[in-house]
Design a protein around this motif. Structure first.
Motif, PDB file in Angstrom:
ATOM      1  N   GLY A  45      -0.745   8.849  -7.101  1.00 28.30           N
ATOM      2  CA  GLY A  45      -1.143   7.647  -6.363  1.00 28.30           C
ATOM      3  C   GLY A  45      -0.875   6.392  -7.183  1.00 28.30           C
ATOM      4  O   GLY A  45      -0.342   5.398  -6.670  1.00 28.30           O
ATOM      5  N   GLU A  82       0.843  -1.207   0.000  1.00 20.87           N
ATOM      6  CA  GLU A  82       0.000   0.000   0.000  1.00 20.87           C
ATOM      7  C   GLU A  82       0.879   1.258   0.000  1.00 20.87           C
ATOM      8  O   GLU A  82       1.886   1.309   0.688  1.00 20.87           O
ATOM      9  CB  GLU A  82      -0.861  -0.034   1.261  1.00 20.87           C
ATOM     10  CG  GLU A  82      -1.728   1.183   1.465  1.00 20.87           C
ATOM     11  CD  GLU A  82      -2.475   1.093   2.803  1.00 20.87           C
ATOM     12  OE1 GLU A  82      -3.514   0.423   2.853  1.00 20.87           O
ATOM     13  OE2 GLU A  82      -1.986   1.682   3.796  1.00 20.87           O
ATOM     14  N   THR A  83       0.496   2.256  -0.790  1.00 22.18           N
ATOM     15  CA  THR A  83       1.233   3.533  -0.792  1.00 22.18           C
ATOM     16  C   THR A  83       0.269   4.648  -0.377  1.00 22.18           C
ATOM     17  O   THR A  83      -0.954   4.483  -0.466  1.00 22.18           O
ATOM     18  CB  THR A  83       1.799   3.859  -2.193  1.00 22.18           C
ATOM     19  OG1 THR A  83       0.712   3.955  -3.122  1.00 22.18           O
ATOM     20  CG2 THR A  83       2.769   2.790  -2.659  1.00 22.18           C
ATOM     21  N   LEU A  84       0.813   5.763   0.058  1.00 19.89           N
ATOM     22  CA  LEU A  84      -0.034   6.883   0.491  1.00 19.89           C
ATOM     23  C   LEU A  84       0.509   8.194  -0.055  1.00 19.89           C
ATOM     24  O   LEU A  84       1.696   8.493   0.057  1.00 19.89           O
ATOM     25  CB  LEU A  84      -0.077   6.936   2.028  1.00 19.89           C
ATOM     26  CG  LEU A  84      -0.785   8.156   2.637  1.00 19.89           C
ATOM     27  CD1 LEU A  84      -2.246   8.236   2.220  1.00 19.89           C
ATOM     28  CD2 LEU A  84      -0.672   8.131   4.165  1.00 19.89           C
ATOM     29  N   PHE A 113      -4.711   6.434  -1.156  1.00 23.45           N
ATOM     30  CA  PHE A 113      -4.011   5.152  -0.981  1.00 23.45           C
ATOM     31  C   PHE A 113      -3.942   4.440  -2.332  1.00 23.45           C
ATOM     32  O   PHE A 113      -4.968   4.298  -3.005  1.00 23.45           O
ATOM     33  CB  PHE A 113      -4.759   4.270   0.027  1.00 23.45           C
ATOM     34  CG  PHE A 113      -4.678   4.770   1.441  1.00 23.45           C
ATOM     35  CD1 PHE A 113      -3.595   4.439   2.249  1.00 23.45           C
ATOM     36  CD2 PHE A 113      -5.674   5.586   1.957  1.00 23.45           C
ATOM     37  CE1 PHE A 113      -3.506   4.904   3.551  1.00 23.45           C
ATOM     38  CE2 PHE A 113      -5.599   6.059   3.264  1.00 23.45           C
ATOM     39  CZ  PHE A 113      -4.510   5.718   4.063  1.00 23.45           C
ATOM     40  N   LYS A 154      -0.583  12.404   0.079  1.00 22.93           N
ATOM     41  CA  LYS A 154      -1.485  13.358   0.740  1.00 22.93           C
ATOM     42  C   LYS A 154      -1.459  14.700   0.015  1.00 22.93           C
ATOM     43  O   LYS A 154      -0.403  15.145  -0.420  1.00 22.93           O
ATOM     44  CB  LYS A 154      -1.057  13.590   2.196  1.00 22.93           C
ATOM     45  CG  LYS A 154      -1.249  12.403   3.106  1.00 22.93           C
ATOM     46  CD  LYS A 154      -0.808  12.771   4.514  1.00 22.93           C
ATOM     47  CE  LYS A 154      -0.756  11.548   5.404  1.00 22.93           C
ATOM     48  NZ  LYS A 154      -0.063  11.814   6.662  1.00 22.93           N
ATOM     49  N   ARG A 182      -9.596   7.324  -2.137  1.00 22.00           N
ATOM     50  CA  ARG A 182      -9.474   8.686  -1.612  1.00 22.00           C
ATOM     51  C   ARG A 182     -10.330   8.909  -0.373  1.00 22.00           C
ATOM     52  O   ARG A 182     -11.511   8.583  -0.338  1.00 22.00           O
ATOM     53  CB  ARG A 182      -9.921   9.688  -2.680  1.00 22.00           C
ATOM     54  CG  ARG A 182      -9.824  11.123  -2.167  1.00 22.00           C
ATOM     55  CD  ARG A 182     -10.450  12.127  -3.092  1.00 22.00           C
ATOM     56  NE  ARG A 182     -10.241  13.491  -2.604  1.00 22.00           N
ATOM     57  CZ  ARG A 182     -10.856  14.553  -3.107  1.00 22.00           C
ATOM     58  NH1 ARG A 182     -11.698  14.424  -4.110  1.00 22.00           N
ATOM     59  NH2 ARG A 182     -10.626  15.752  -2.599  1.00 22.00           N
ATOM     60  N   TYR A 183      -9.687   9.463   0.638  1.00 22.90           N
ATOM     61  CA  TYR A 183     -10.404   9.990   1.802  1.00 22.90           C
ATOM     62  C   TYR A 183     -10.409  11.506   1.643  1.00 22.90           C
ATOM     63  O   TYR A 183      -9.358  12.134   1.565  1.00 22.90           O
ATOM     64  CB  TYR A 183      -9.677   9.629   3.100  1.00 22.90           C
ATOM     65  CG  TYR A 183      -9.828   8.175   3.507  1.00 22.90           C
ATOM     66  CD1 TYR A 183     -10.760   7.801   4.472  1.00 22.90           C
ATOM     67  CD2 TYR A 183      -9.034   7.190   2.933  1.00 22.90           C
ATOM     68  CE1 TYR A 183     -10.894   6.472   4.858  1.00 22.90           C
ATOM     69  CE2 TYR A 183      -9.155   5.855   3.308  1.00 22.90           C
ATOM     70  CZ  TYR A 183     -10.097   5.508   4.267  1.00 22.90           C
ATOM     71  OH  TYR A 183     -10.231   4.186   4.639  1.00 22.90           O
ATOM     72  N   LYS A 217      -6.391  12.074   1.543  1.00 20.86           N
ATOM     73  CA  LYS A 217      -5.427  10.961   1.485  1.00 20.86           C
ATOM     74  C   LYS A 217      -5.759  10.073   0.300  1.00 20.86           C
ATOM     75  O   LYS A 217      -6.928   9.764   0.058  1.00 20.86           O
ATOM     76  CB  LYS A 217      -5.517  10.121   2.764  1.00 20.86           C
ATOM     77  CG  LYS A 217      -5.016  10.821   3.999  1.00 20.86           C
ATOM     78  CD  LYS A 217      -5.174   9.902   5.199  1.00 20.86           C
ATOM     79  CE  LYS A 217      -4.741  10.597   6.471  1.00 20.86           C
ATOM     80  NZ  LYS A 217      -5.093   9.807   7.653  1.00 20.86           N
ATOM     81  N   HIS A 237     -11.629  -0.081   3.224  1.00 15.10           N
ATOM     82  CA  HIS A 237     -11.684   1.388   3.353  1.00 15.10           C
ATOM     83  C   HIS A 237     -13.146   1.851   3.291  1.00 15.10           C
ATOM     84  O   HIS A 237     -13.503   2.669   2.447  1.00 15.10           O
ATOM     85  CB  HIS A 237     -10.897   2.040   2.205  1.00 15.10           C
ATOM     86  CG  HIS A 237      -9.415   1.836   2.280  1.00 15.10           C
ATOM     87  ND1 HIS A 237      -8.609   2.498   3.175  1.00 15.10           N
ATOM     88  CD2 HIS A 237      -8.590   1.053   1.548  1.00 15.10           C
ATOM     89  CE1 HIS A 237      -7.342   2.131   2.994  1.00 15.10           C
ATOM     90  NE2 HIS A 237      -7.306   1.247   2.016  1.00 15.10           N
TER      91      HIS A 237
END
Length: 203
Positions: free
Chosen positions: A122, A16-18, A27, A20, A103-104, A25, A50
């Motif tokens: 992303g 998993e990558t993040l 992912f 911002k 996406r958050y 966020k 998620h």
């Protein structure tokens, strides 16, 4: 134009990558897939993982000839998510790969330009985190011969680096083989030239 006989893919999911941007966020994930069913399974699993996220945007390419692809914005403005993710799949020149960016929302709108950049980044991070391998496009063919010709057949198989998929060794031997596309005509011809080795039509 020379016919392409290799393709790039990944063999296992990426970590998993993040990324911002202004509290949002993103992912990123890359998965090896060969069917739309597998694509759906990975997306459903990420939606469970998620469940509080706002968007699960993705793109995928399927087929050794890169013939099937799709991009999905999942509620983001048109072409601001799926297309930049698909662009990275093209950039890394991979197939049989699904990239999902989850996406958050962080409370601040990023605008279409910001979204394109975030989803592209992303996807890029997910693919950079995956191990990309080159594979050959192989042509299958089958041969049948009497047992006394086994040594001759094996010599041809070894000389031309032919892959044995399946073999039946009895008085009457049948070998299911595969050879890299670029070499296929020459190699199949070499088998054809040996008296007593018969090429079978692959079903």
């Amino acid at each position: 134009m020379e016919q392409k006989d290799t393709y790039n893919t990944i063999l296992s999911p990426s970590e998993e990558t993040l990324f911002k941007d202004r509290n949002s966020k993103f992912f990123g994930y890359a998965f090896p897939v060969t069917t739309e069913e597998e694509v759906k399974e990975h997306i459903d699993a990420l939606k469970k993982q998620h469940y509080q996220a706002r968007h699960w945007c993705y793109a995928y390419v399927l087929g050794k000839e890169y013939e099937q692809y799709r991009a999905n914005d999942d509620g983001e403005p048109s072409n601001s998510a799926g297309a930049p993710i698909y662009g990275q799949l093209q950039s890394f020149d991979v197939t049989n790969v699904l990239v999902v960016v989850v996406r958050y929302f962080g409370g601040t709108k990023l605008g279409v330009g910001g979204l394109i950049n975030a989803y592209r980044t992303g996807a890029q991070l997910a693919l950079e985190n995956a191990r990309i391998v080159k594979k050959t496009i192989d042509i299958p063919f089958s041969v049948q011969f009497e047992y006394p010709l086994l040594n001759k057949a094996m010599r041809l198989i070894n000389d031309h680096k032919v892959t044995i998929i399946e073999q039946k060794m009895e008085m009457d031997c049948v070998f299911h083989l595969a050879i890299r596309r670029k070499e296929s005509e020459k190699v199949i011809e070499a088998f054809n030239e040996v008296y007593g080795i018969n090429l079978l039509k692959d079903e």
